[in-house]
Design a protein around this motif. Structure first.
Motif, PDB file in Angstrom:
ATOM      1  N   ASP A   1       0.863  -1.219   0.160  1.00 24.07           N
ATOM      2  CA  ASP A   1      -0.098   0.000  -0.140  1.00 24.07           C
ATOM      3  C   ASP A   1       0.643   1.447   0.136  1.00 24.07           C
ATOM      4  N   PRO A   2       2.091   1.506   0.516  1.00 25.93           N
ATOM      5  CA  PRO A   2       2.854   2.585   0.568  1.00 25.93           C
ATOM      6  C   PRO A   2       3.163   3.002  -0.806  1.00 25.93           C
ATOM      7  N   ASP A   3       3.569   1.875  -1.765  1.00 28.21           N
ATOM      8  CA  ASP A   3       3.727   1.782  -3.122  1.00 28.21           C
ATOM      9  C   ASP A   3       2.710   2.536  -3.918  1.00 28.21           C
TER      10      ASP A   3
ATOM     11  N   THR B   1       1.308   6.334  -1.940  1.00 25.49           N
ATOM     12  CA  THR B   1       2.389   7.644  -1.887  1.00 25.49           C
ATOM     13  C   THR B   1       2.218   8.407  -2.736  1.00 25.49           C
TER      14      THR B   1
ATOM     15  N   MET C   1       5.644   0.868   8.009  1.00 26.86           N
ATOM     16  CA  MET C   1       5.874   1.224   6.550  1.00 26.86           C
ATOM     17  C   MET C   1       5.167   2.267   5.940  1.00 26.86           C
ATOM     18  N   MET C   2       3.817   2.373   6.329  1.00 26.88           N
ATOM     19  CA  MET C   2       2.939   3.398   5.929  1.00 26.88           C
ATOM     20  C   MET C   2       3.246   4.790   6.731  1.00 26.88           C
TER      21      MET C   2
ATOM     22  N   SER D   1       5.974   5.753   7.384  1.00 27.87           N
ATOM     23  CA  SER D   1       7.259   6.348   7.088  1.00 27.87           C
ATOM     24  C   SER D   1       7.291   7.078   5.784  1.00 27.87           C
ATOM     25  N   THR D   2       6.060   6.926   5.200  1.00 30.53           N
ATOM     26  CA  THR D   2       5.938   7.824   3.669  1.00 30.53           C
ATOM     27  C   THR D   2       5.929   9.020   3.971  1.00 30.53           C
TER      28      THR D   2
ATOM     29  N   ASN E   1      -1.667   9.838   8.198  1.00 26.09           N
ATOM     30  CA  ASN E   1      -2.054   8.409   8.601  1.00 26.09           C
ATOM     31  C   ASN E   1      -3.406   8.477   9.453  1.00 26.09           C
TER      32      ASN E   1
ATOM     33  N   ARG F   1       8.848   4.578  -5.405  1.00 28.04           N
ATOM     34  CA  ARG F   1       7.646   4.635  -4.513  1.00 28.04           C
ATOM     35  C   ARG F   1       6.724   5.828  -4.628  1.00 28.04           C
ATOM     36  N   GLU F   2       7.405   7.170  -5.027  1.00 31.16           N
ATOM     37  CA  GLU F   2       6.635   8.421  -5.063  1.00 31.16           C
ATOM     38  C   GLU F   2       6.104   8.447  -6.504  1.00 31.16           C
TER      39      GLU F   2
END
Length: 348
Positions: free
Chosen positions: A130-132, A135, A153-154, A156-157, A161, A312-313
């Protein structure tokens, strides 16, 4: 002869008068001429006119009031368990991603921007891909919780949240008419309103006209049915409905409707072949770094190409086989993240 000349002069004068009267009025008696010059009406100055700022919705490619788009998107993890159906407000989303999770079932990562509902749900927990997925949109992300490592992990984006497990502000509630744990509802519009300083999301896809794949260079094939296989437990499909100009969704052979009673529909269906990383034990991670095979289905056609994602971004980039961008039709989009081991079939 003098008398005749005088008669002619008199007749000419009458003719001139008649023409003049006719110019003043062609029917009935004439109004008296004004004795004063009327004051002209003052034109409205341009500074008094407030233009409506028309813009394109970045995630839909549709025209909209620019002021109404001046807010962030919100990404929400939506449950797709049988007991979670029907989901709330899927048709009002801009982009919905379907992803494989443990047990062979799927969940959705859904993004709303152009039309944010008051409520969405049911909301479920975060997963490692989900972060990928979320983001690039830059807005808040809402979910019910998850394993600590996935929540970290989420977090850290750097995105806001919104987590049900930690919320003490009333942003979530449990619906009495739904079984737990498939009962968590998010006040989506309120969630967006807390982060207006973030602004709207960047554009993710390239849009064309209402029939974006008509150019022969795309070699798009007529398509009436899309059949996808994630696992033995999940095999969604889409049928083209020319009357509404939309793809209509089914799951496991059953037509799918949302809570409003409307059939779940999409203007575009984007199908991506993806790898699956099993490093997290029974929890699969959809691999979105790199690229693979892609199809875009719009306006009853399907074109083949590739997808890539640089980081990721970064957004997902869709490229046709001829090297040009694969274009979408203006409207909402479903992105199907089908494992390489799954099935993808397009029927004419």
């Amino acid at each position: 002869m003098g008398r005749d000349r005088g008669v002619r002069r008199f007749g000419a004068a009458l003719l001139i008068c008649a023409v003049g009267i006719g110019l003043l009025s062609c029917s009935g008696p004439t109004d008296p001429l004004p004795t004063e010059t009327p004051t002209p009406t003052r034109a409205r100055p341009a500074s008094d006119i407030v233009p409506v700022p028309i813009a394109y919705a970045p995630l839909r490619g549709t025209l909209a009031d620019g002021a109404a788009l001046a807010h962030p998107s919100i990404g929400v993890k939506i449950d797709n368990h049988e007991e979670a159906r029907p989901q709330i407000a899927l048709n009002r989303s801009d982009i919905a991603f379907e992803e494989l999770v443990e047990g062979g079932i799927t969940r959705y990562a859904v993004v709303w921007h152009a039309d944010v509902p008051d409520e969405v749900g049911p909301v479920r927990s975060i997963r490692p891909m989900d972060p990928d997925i979320l983001t690039p949109f830059g807005g808040p992300v809402a979910y019910s919780g998850g394993q600590d490592v996935f929540v970290e992990m989420m977090m850290s984006t750097g995105l806001p949240n919104l987590v049900f497990d930690y919320d003490e502000t009333g942003l979530f509630y449990r619906a009495d008419d739904r079984p737990g744990p498939h009962d968590v509802i998010l006040l989506a519009k309120e969630g967006v309103g807390r982060y207006l300083e973030l602004g709207p999301p960047p554009t993710q896809f390239v849009f064309g006209g209402t029939d974006p794949l008509a150019d022969p260079a795309y070699a798009a094939q007529p398509t009436s049915h899309i059949a996808l296989v994630f696992s033995d437990a999940r095999f969604p499909s889409w049928d083209w409905d020319a009357a509404t100009g939309a793809w209509l969704r089914s799951q496991e052979g059953v037509p799918e409707s949302e809570a409003s009673g409307e059939r779940v529909r999409a203007t575009n269906v984007v199908t991506l072949r993806v790898g699956i990383d099993w490093s997290w034990g029974e929890v699969p991670r959809t691999v979105l770094d790199g690229g693979g095979e892609a199809w875009v289905s719009a306006a009853g056609r399907t074109a083949h190409g590739t997808w890539s994602k640089a980081s990721r971004e970064a957004p997902i980039v869709l490229t046709a086989d001829d090297g040009t961008p694969l274009r979408l039709a203006p409207g909402n989009t479903w992105v199907e993240l089908v494992p390489n081991e799954g099935g993808v079939t397009f029927a004419p």
